[in-house]
Write an enzyme that holds these catalytic residues in place. Structure first.
Site, PDB file in Angstrom:
ATOM      1  N   THR A 121      44.995  60.278  41.700  1.00 40.07           N
ATOM      2  CA  THR A 121      45.769  59.738  40.579  1.00 40.07           C
ATOM      3  C   THR A 121      45.074  60.041  39.357  1.00 40.07           C
ATOM      4  O   THR A 121      43.908  59.707  39.088  1.00 40.07           O
ATOM      5  CB  THR A 121      45.684  58.200  40.876  1.00 40.07           C
ATOM      6  OG1 THR A 121      46.222  57.940  42.100  1.00 40.07           O
ATOM      7  CG2 THR A 121      46.520  57.538  39.667  1.00 40.07           C
ATOM      8  N   PHE A 247      55.829  42.085  47.359  1.00 39.98           N
ATOM      9  CA  PHE A 247      54.609  41.821  46.365  1.00 39.98           C
ATOM     10  C   PHE A 247      55.065  40.543  45.568  1.00 39.98           C
ATOM     11  O   PHE A 247      54.686  40.564  44.333  1.00 39.98           O
ATOM     12  CB  PHE A 247      54.517  43.171  45.368  1.00 39.98           C
ATOM     13  CG  PHE A 247      53.666  44.013  46.008  1.00 39.98           C
ATOM     14  CD1 PHE A 247      53.876  44.719  47.342  1.00 39.98           C
ATOM     15  CD2 PHE A 247      52.544  44.279  45.976  1.00 39.98           C
ATOM     16  CE1 PHE A 247      53.233  45.746  47.873  1.00 39.98           C
ATOM     17  CE2 PHE A 247      51.404  45.297  46.176  1.00 39.98           C
ATOM     18  CZ  PHE A 247      51.922  45.835  47.581  1.00 39.98           C
ATOM     19  N   CYS A 258      42.397  51.355  44.296  1.00 46.88           N
ATOM     20  CA  CYS A 258      43.700  51.683  43.153  1.00 46.88           C
ATOM     21  C   CYS A 258      44.133  50.761  42.136  1.00 46.88           C
ATOM     22  O   CYS A 258      43.959  51.289  40.809  1.00 46.88           O
ATOM     23  CB  CYS A 258      44.902  52.038  44.061  1.00 46.88           C
ATOM     24  SG  CYS A 258      44.653  53.238  44.884  1.00 46.88           S
ATOM     25  N   LYS A 318      42.027  43.330  51.175  1.00 45.79           N
ATOM     26  CA  LYS A 318      43.057  43.095  52.231  1.00 45.79           C
ATOM     27  C   LYS A 318      42.769  43.160  53.623  1.00 45.79           C
ATOM     28  O   LYS A 318      41.783  43.632  53.839  1.00 45.79           O
ATOM     29  CB  LYS A 318      44.160  43.643  51.670  1.00 45.79           C
ATOM     30  CG  LYS A 318      44.233  45.079  51.799  1.00 45.79           C
ATOM     31  CD  LYS A 318      45.766  45.879  51.405  1.00 45.79           C
ATOM     32  CE  LYS A 318      45.730  47.177  52.100  1.00 45.79           C
ATOM     33  NZ  LYS A 318      46.936  47.849  51.780  1.00 45.79           N
ATOM     34  N   ARG A 325      36.117  47.346  47.916  1.00 46.17           N
ATOM     35  CA  ARG A 325      36.134  47.769  46.258  1.00 46.17           C
ATOM     36  C   ARG A 325      36.691  46.723  45.441  1.00 46.17           C
ATOM     37  O   ARG A 325      38.067  46.541  45.766  1.00 46.17           O
ATOM     38  CB  ARG A 325      36.590  49.115  46.178  1.00 46.17           C
ATOM     39  CG  ARG A 325      35.561  50.295  46.440  1.00 46.17           C
ATOM     40  CD  ARG A 325      36.028  51.572  46.494  1.00 46.17           C
ATOM     41  NE  ARG A 325      36.757  51.967  47.687  1.00 46.17           N
ATOM     42  CZ  ARG A 325      37.487  53.066  47.787  1.00 46.17           C
ATOM     43  NH1 ARG A 325      37.209  53.994  46.828  1.00 46.17           N
ATOM     44  NH2 ARG A 325      38.108  53.457  48.788  1.00 46.17           N
TER      45      ARG A 325
END
Ligand code: UDX
Length: 461
Positions: A121, A247, A258, A318, A325
């Site tokens: 990214t 979401f 991310c 999660k 992180r």
């Protein structure tokens, strides 16, 4: 089956290994190159340096088609070279592209056309800079494409092989076609676009997902104030086909490798271009505050937290990953420690080590909750559904569950004898438990906690 190609991967990290493994699964020959000898040795010995479901099987199944190497020259014979290196934030909030430039420095010289495909990214404009750098080095036979990944940890193999879309931005049509051909065998819409737009699609998709999370978290906070239930609300919202159900799970905030990094990078990218991305700034701030809300919830039931034992259940950002992180657990643990609480931490796979300095690390849920004044569901690991049990209730000093992910059924949890506090839904106090307060404090050495109302009614000295 796709036409077999030779694919090179720069970087044997999470993105590189998922990409390499899945392209091998599609029948291609893959060379994975990394600069860390121990990592290459481990991969050659069949050891994966992180937890990702299905990936070990994919790598074993396709071992004949995957080579691991330290030598950049071994990438010379590849048709498409994917850059899968990390792009961490710098002190200014920009993405650090030094690993990308290192990869360019190491590009082996090839006679025939080769395509560099960016999976990492990167800020919008990186493709343009890479193209200029390639030209400056006389590497005119190297093409460039932006081909961002949309892989989520824990489901990365499935996401790669069954994507919602494949995005390819290129300067030349034939380069885009070559990259697209690698995916033949996968059923998915292909978005062919210019390089800058492909780069922006990745950043905007992540930003939008984060916006949904911060949005529903703020709705949850309002639900608490006005007596609505955010789980019901999210369901009602999600059934609108214009909005969709994904979401919209309220909780104690997003983390991971991310979202936090990419949101800062997009905010910085905008501000470098003279634009203040107000909405994204709010999304980030809401998330930071959300991570801390559990502390107030604990104080509401327990009063001052000094000396209280709090079990943090789930530490990974999660479930399905050992990745910590930017995990909310880290912020939460350090806030609780700063309040003087004793933190007892458990996770089925994550190994926090120094990240949770000062916390007691426990091997089992029961060990973590024994003697605890509260148990906090930080990560919605499926095994925590069993948390409201008689065994746990008896082990705890006080039967309080703070459900930071709305994993549990509030009524069933209350019926099992726990005070319950979720995110954006009705809470119940110790006093509502049958036989309390005597039952709660009975046989416990800890004195009843100073409550929030005690504090507000106390006269100033
Ligand atoms: C994310 C994107 O999903 C993926 O497309 C991108 O390539 C990388 O970033 P990942 O970080 O692995 O993937 O996890 P994801 O499942 O998206 O969850 C991110 C965070 O958001 C987690 O902390 C999760 O707990 C949180 N989350 C997610 C919520 O709080 N509520 C939700 O409804 C969904």
């Amino acid at each position: 089956m796709a036409d077999t190609r030779r694919i090179g991967i720069f970087g044997a990290g999470w993105v590189g290994l998922v990409t390499g493994g899945c392209f091998a699964e599609l029948g291609h020959e893959v060379v994975v190159r990394d600069i860390v000898p121990e990592r290459i040795d481990a991969l050659r010995a069949g050891k994966l340096p992180f937890h990702e479901p299905d990936l070990p099987e994919v790598l074993v199944r396709n071992a004949q088609r995957i080579t691991y190497t330290l030598e950049a020259e071994e990438l010379a014979g590849t048709d498409v070279l994917f850059i899968c290196v990390q792009t961490p934030p710098t002190y200014s909030g920009d993405a650090d592209l030094s690993y990308v430039w290192n990869a360019l420095d190491e590009l082996p010289r090839v006679e025939r056309r080769q395509i560099l495909a960016m999976k990492s990214t990167v800020p919008v404009g990186t493709g343009e800079s890479v193209r200029a750098a390639l030209e400056a080095r006389g590497l005119t036979n190297v093409g460039y494409a932006s081909n961002p990944e949309f892989l989520a940890e824990g489901t990365a193999v499935r996401d790669f092989l069954n994507p919602d879309r494949i995005v390819i931005g290129a300067f030349h049509e034939e380069d885009a076609a070559s990259v697209e051909a690698l995916y033949s065998g996968i059923e998915a819409p292909v978005v062919r676009t210019d390089v800058a737009s492909a780069e922006m699609i990745k950043l905007a998709a992540n930003a939008f997902l984060m916006t949904r999370i911060s949005f529903i978290n703020e709705i949850a906070n309002v639900c608490e104030a006005v007596g609505a239930d955010v789980v019901e609300v999210a369901q009602g919202i999600g059934l609108d086909h214009r909005l969709g159900p994904h979401f919209l799970r309220a909780g104690i905030g997003y983390g991971g490798s991310c979202f936090p990094k990419d949101s800062l990078a997009l905010k910085q990218l905008a501000s470098n271009s003279g634009y203040h991305f107000q909405l994204l700034s709010a999304v980030i701030e809401v998330n930071e505050l959300q991570k801390r809300r559990v502390v107030q919830k604990l104080q509401k039931h327990l009063g001052k937290l000094r000396g209280r034992k709090v079990a943090l259940l789930g530490l990974a950002f999660k479930p399905g990953t050992d990745d910590m992180r930017e995990a909310p657990s880290i912020v939460l643990a350090s806030r609780l420690l700063a309040e003087g609480a004793e933190v007892r931490a458990w996770d089925p796979v994550a190994k926090p080590g120094e990240l949770l300095k000062g916390a007691v690390q426990c091997d089992t849920v029961i060990e973590a909750v024994t003697g605890a004044d509260a148990a906090v569901v930080v990560t919605e690991w499926p095994e925590l559904r069993e948390l409201p049990s008689a065994e746990v209730r008896e082990a705890m000093a006080r039967p309080l569950i703070v459900d930071g992910r709305n994993l549990l059924d509030p009524d069933a949890t209350r019926a099992a004898g726990f005070a319950y506090e979720g995110i954006g839904r009705a809470s119940s106090a110790f006093e509502s438990l049958p036989g309390t307060p005597e039952r709660v404090w009975r046989n416990r050495e800890v004195p009843p906690a100073e409550t929030a109302s005690d504090r507000t009614t106390r006269k100033p000295k």
